[in-house]
Design an enzyme around this catalytic site. Structure first.
Site, PDB file in Angstrom:
ATOM      1  N   ARG A 243      99.698  34.114 -20.823  1.00 58.68           N
ATOM      2  CA  ARG A 243      99.610  34.033 -22.279  1.00 58.68           C
ATOM      3  C   ARG A 243      98.152  34.190 -22.689  1.00 58.68           C
ATOM      4  O   ARG A 243      97.250  33.663 -22.016  1.00 58.68           O
ATOM      5  CB  ARG A 243     100.121  32.679 -22.790  1.00 58.68           C
ATOM      6  CG  ARG A 243     101.625  32.587 -22.917  1.00 58.68           C
ATOM      7  CD  ARG A 243     102.178  33.489 -24.030  1.00 58.68           C
ATOM      8  NE  ARG A 243     103.622  33.361 -24.160  1.00 58.68           N
ATOM      9  CZ  ARG A 243     104.508  34.106 -23.512  1.00 58.68           C
ATOM     10  NH1 ARG A 243     104.100  35.040 -22.667  1.00 58.68           N
ATOM     11  NH2 ARG A 243     105.808  33.938 -23.703  1.00 58.68           N
ATOM     12  N   GLU A 272      97.831  38.452 -30.474  1.00 61.02           N
ATOM     13  CA  GLU A 272      98.665  39.663 -30.409  1.00 61.02           C
ATOM     14  C   GLU A 272      99.288  39.960 -31.762  1.00 61.02           C
ATOM     15  O   GLU A 272      99.696  39.021 -32.443  1.00 61.02           O
ATOM     16  CB  GLU A 272      99.793  39.452 -29.384  1.00 61.02           C
ATOM     17  CG  GLU A 272      99.276  39.366 -27.982  1.00 61.02           C
ATOM     18  CD  GLU A 272     100.364  39.086 -26.953  1.00 61.02           C
ATOM     19  OE1 GLU A 272     101.552  39.287 -27.254  1.00 61.02           O
ATOM     20  OE2 GLU A 272     100.008  38.670 -25.844  1.00 61.02           O
ATOM     21  N   HIS A 290     101.705  43.705 -23.648  1.00 63.32           N
ATOM     22  CA  HIS A 290     102.674  42.654 -23.288  1.00 63.32           C
ATOM     23  C   HIS A 290     103.948  43.263 -22.681  1.00 63.32           C
ATOM     24  O   HIS A 290     105.046  43.129 -23.234  1.00 63.32           O
ATOM     25  CB  HIS A 290     103.013  41.794 -24.519  1.00 63.32           C
ATOM     26  CG  HIS A 290     103.543  40.434 -24.172  1.00 63.32           C
ATOM     27  ND1 HIS A 290     103.262  39.304 -24.887  1.00 63.32           N
ATOM     28  CD2 HIS A 290     104.349  40.020 -23.163  1.00 63.32           C
ATOM     29  CE1 HIS A 290     103.884  38.257 -24.352  1.00 63.32           C
ATOM     30  NE2 HIS A 290     104.553  38.677 -23.292  1.00 63.32           N
TER      31      HIS A 290
HETATM   32  C1  8YV Z   1     108.740  38.547 -23.152  1.00 59.62           C
HETATM   33  C2  8YV Z   1     107.293  36.820 -21.956  1.00 59.62           C
HETATM   34  O1  8YV Z   1     108.622  39.904 -23.294  1.00 59.62           O
HETATM   35  O2  8YV Z   1     109.283  35.748 -21.319  1.00 59.62           O
HETATM   36  C3  8YV Z   1     108.127  35.633 -21.644  1.00 59.62           C
HETATM   37  O3  8YV Z   1     107.576  34.528 -21.702  1.00 59.62           O
HETATM   38  O4  8YV Z   1     106.145  36.722 -22.157  1.00 59.62           O
HETATM   39  C4  8YV Z   1     107.865  38.181 -22.014  1.00 59.62           C
HETATM   40  O5  8YV Z   1     108.560  38.418 -20.852  1.00 59.62           O
HETATM   41  C5  8YV Z   1     108.548  37.909 -24.469  1.00 59.62           C
HETATM   42  O6  8YV Z   1     108.167  36.582 -24.413  1.00 59.62           O
HETATM   43  C6  8YV Z   1     109.851  38.024 -25.215  1.00 59.62           C
HETATM   44  O7  8YV Z   1     109.992  37.093 -26.209  1.00 59.62           O
END
Ligand code: 8YV
Length: 324
Positions: A243, A272, A290
């Site tokens: 993150r 982001e 991402h």
């Molecule tokens: C997703 C991610 O694309 O799952 C997660 O925590 O960061 C990613 O795989 C995104 O969060 C989808 O909401």
């Protein structure tokens, strides 16, 4: 016949998941596929039995606390749930679920992609060729850093970090170090060639590559600050597929500018989709939008898992992936 539960899905999801959602629920998909506003999220919570949000939806305490809320479950499309105010959900008695496991391998693959790209200057090389700047092969052209046999430091050693260790150790012969307050049993670490260190700082001092795999929490916010970046070796690279909040992006820009570290591979950012402008001009940085879980297979599996959690909830059974 009792009406089917109404579910608001905040973004388009893979076609197979949309079809499944329509078969099981009175599903409403945000066809515009742009993030819902706080007002729209509140309206969804007032008019539907469930919300299926993604990382781009800020499900804050204010949103969850909307007067006249009907929804009792938020089924997050994603394993990370820092987009949701979990404490508020808990105090309001709202169930929150996530989608672990199904994205582990693809996210580990993106961490390795970033690591390889930044070490071997792949983004820079690609730009060089496209710009028709390539004048031909020569022994000293675009020399990068070797990956095989180097030391990889993992900050956090959960599912995704272990999958990275598997690839890096068994595929690239890398030595693996990790720091995690909740380490796995010693035999698990041993099977991945991974050695535990007592602190993040110890890992940073020793690693040639540092890859971040901790969740975004108040405790991990800006874990990689100026001070910790200074502990890394000058030839070391930072990889972030976790993150954006875990890295102080301004401090990272300074460290890259000053040559405190050699480069960075980033799939996630502090604000982001905005990216600190200085990063855009740096050749020793690889930037991805991402994409960690972005394969058709995984995004479909994530959608199905989010729907499974909803089906269990509405059947009155324990959900599979309860966060709160
Ligand atoms: C997703 C991610 O694309 O799952 C997660 O925590 O960061 C990613 O795989 C995104 O969060 C989808 O909401």
């Amino acid at each position: 016949m009792t009406p089917r539960p109404r579910v608001v899905i905040t973004r388009k999801i893979p076609a197979a998941c949309e079809a499944e959602a329509a078969a099981r629920f009175d599903a409403v998909v945000n066809r515009d596929d742009v993030p819902l506003t706080p007002e729209q999220l509140m309206e969804a919570l007032r008019t539907a039995d469930a919300l299926l949000p993604t990382v781009t939806d800020k499900v804050t305490a204010q949103v969850l606390g909307t007067a006249g809320r009907r929804a009792k479950i938020v089924s997050n499309f994603g394993v990370g749930f820092n987009n949701i105010d979990i404490a508020a959900a808990k105090s309001l008695g709202i169930t929150v679920t996530n989608t672990p496991d199904v994205l582990t391998d693809d996210t580990a693959d993106i961490a390795m992609t970033l690591l390889l790209m930044v070490a071997r200057r792949a983004g820079e090389g690609d730009r060089h060729v496209r710009q028709q700047a390539w004048t031909g092969w020569r022994p000293t052209h675009m020399l990068g850093a070797r990956v095989s046999g180097k030391t990889l430091g993992l900050i956090g050693f959960g599912r995704i970090a272990k999958a990275v260790a598997q690839r890096a150790h068994h595929g690239f012969g890398m030595r693996i170090l990790f720091a995690d307050p909740f380490p796995p049993p010693p035999e698990v670490a041993r099977s991945l060639g991974a050695e535990q260190r007592a602190s993040v700082e110890e890992v940073l001092r020793e690693a040639d590559f540092v890859s971040l795999h901790c969740p975004a929490t108040p405790e991990t916010r800006h874990l990689m600050n100026a001070e910790r970046l200074r502990l890394m070796q000058r030839h070391a690279f930072l990889i972030n597929s976790a993150r954006g909040d875990v890295v102080d992006e301004a401090a990272l820009v300074a460290a890259l500018g000053q040559g405190t570290i050699a480069g960075a591979g980033l799939d996630v950012f502090e604000r982001e989709p905005s990216v600190t402008a200085d990063l855009l001009g740096m050749e020793n940085v690889v930037l991805l939008p991402h994409l960690g879980s972005a394969t058709l297979e995984t995004r479909t599996a994530m959608g199905m898992r989010a729907l499974e959690n909803l089906s269990l909830f509405f059947a009155g059974q324990p959900v599979r992936d309860r966060v709160v």
